[in-house]
Design an enzyme around this catalytic site. Structure first.
Site, PDB file in Angstrom:
ATOM      1  N   GLY A  10      86.520 -64.201 -59.902  1.00 43.49           N
ATOM      2  CA  GLY A  10      86.641 -65.658 -59.875  1.00 43.49           C
ATOM      3  C   GLY A  10      85.324 -66.331 -60.242  1.00 43.49           C
ATOM      4  N   LYS A  11      85.449 -67.499 -60.827  1.00 43.36           N
ATOM      5  CA  LYS A  11      84.257 -68.305 -61.136  1.00 43.36           C
ATOM      6  C   LYS A  11      84.115 -69.316 -59.994  1.00 43.36           C
ATOM      7  CE  LYS A  11      82.191 -70.689 -65.097  1.00 43.36           C
ATOM      8  NZ  LYS A  11      80.858 -70.079 -65.065  1.00 43.36           N
TER       9      LYS A  11
END
Ligand code: PMP
Length: 312
Positions: free
Chosen positions: A159-160
């Site tokens: 995930g960012k």
């Protein structure tokens, strides 16, 4: 310093830039639970404007939120539309987009609640060469960071996520303070992960190597683009574990990222990489990438989301 534009998209409305504020009790500000994207729009050779790989970025935003158990109250198509509207309303023929999912101020404790107050904003601004004007041409100097990349069971490495970037900021700041342009993070076992905001590639004997997706890396959209282009160009791509020795023995090394595009690395830890300048495979891939993003490489129509900037 960021150059202000007119509008910022917040929860469905275009808000004047200076009024696009969040409350000091925003849960994300305190605990880092939020997600964002970095996307570029380019002015094409034929005069049109298009966002590069917009659906893939917006899907990654939704996926990042999903990893955090947050449900974004917009569909991917609605986020795509919000991104294009933000560029268009600001009269931008090209630019950088920053959609961000964050939590409001309903809960003050660590637990964000049974139904977290999920918000979305989209900001657009002009961003030139991320690692400086000479970086794309001459390449950069990097250092292997003393900071370790997250363990895959500490954080949601796919995930960012906003809070993940504390690690990146530490690595970047260390590198800059010591006179380098960027840092490379190794994972907790000592294998190469990525830059503070880029994926990494090495070239050895005409083949390309990059850490595979089981590593603690973001699944970079530019990484995927570079791999696709390399294969189209007949260059063999190996996704594999890499060590510090591989970095030092490489003929060429480069970073990939939306902001960094394809940036050559000519020095690592005061050791010259290859001939000490951007090598031929890096140059060829960089040229191909820069041609592609402005519409000059046929066969990738689905990677472009065209929009019409408003008259200024
Ligand atoms: N790794 C990290 C940690 C990043 O922040 C980025 C930038 N989003 C990348 C890799 C490159 O990803 P992309 O090519 O999708 O921009």
């Amino acid at each position: 310093m960021i150059e202000k534009r007119k509008w910022i998209w917040m929860d469905g409305n275009l808000v004047p830039w200076d009024q696009a504020n969040v409350h000091i009790l925003s849960h994300t500000l305190h605990y880092g639970v939020g997600a964002f994207e970095g996307i570029r729009a380019y002015h094409h050779e034929d005069g049109k404007s298009a966002v590069f790989r917009l659906p893939e970025h917006d899907q990654r935003l939704i996926d990042s939120a999903h990893l955090l158990e947050l449900k974004v109250p917009y569909t991917r198509e609605q986020i795509d539309a919000a991104c294009m509207l933000t560029l268009a309303a600001n009269g931008m023929e090209c630019g950088y987009l920053r959609p961000i999912v964050y939590l409001g101020d309903r809960e003050v404790g660590v637990y964000p609640g049974n139904e977290p107050d999920v918000r979305l904003a989209v900001i657009a601004w002009k961003w030139g060469a991320y690692l400086g004007p000479e970086a794309l041409e001459k390449g950069i100097r990097v250092k292997v960071s003393t900071w370790t990349k997250h363990h895959v069971n500490s954080l949601l490495v796919r995930g960012k996520v906003c809070g993940h970037y504390v690690n990146s900021v530490m690595a970047k700041t260390e590198a800059k303070r010591e006179g380098y342009d960027e840092g490379i993070l190794l994972d907790h076992c000592g294998y190469v992960a990525e830059g503070s905001g880029e994926n990494i590639f090495i070239v050895r004997k005409g083949e390309i190597f990059t850490p595979d997706m089981s590593a603690s890396i973001l699944g970079g959209i530019t990484r995927d683009t570079v791999i696709t282009l390399a294969r189209e160009m007949g260059i063999k791509v190996n996704e594999t574990r890499l060590t510090r020795s591989d970095l030092y023995l490489a003929d060429e090394v480069f970073f990939s990222g939306t902001a960094a595009e394809v940036t050559p690395i000519h020095e690592i830890d005061r050791r010259q990489v290859g001939a000490g300048k951007a090598g031929p495979i890096t140059r060829a891939l960089q040229a191909r990438y820069m041609k592609l993003v402005v519409g000059g490489v046929p066969g990738h129509d689905s990677w472009f989301s065209f929009y019409q900037p408003a008259e200024k």
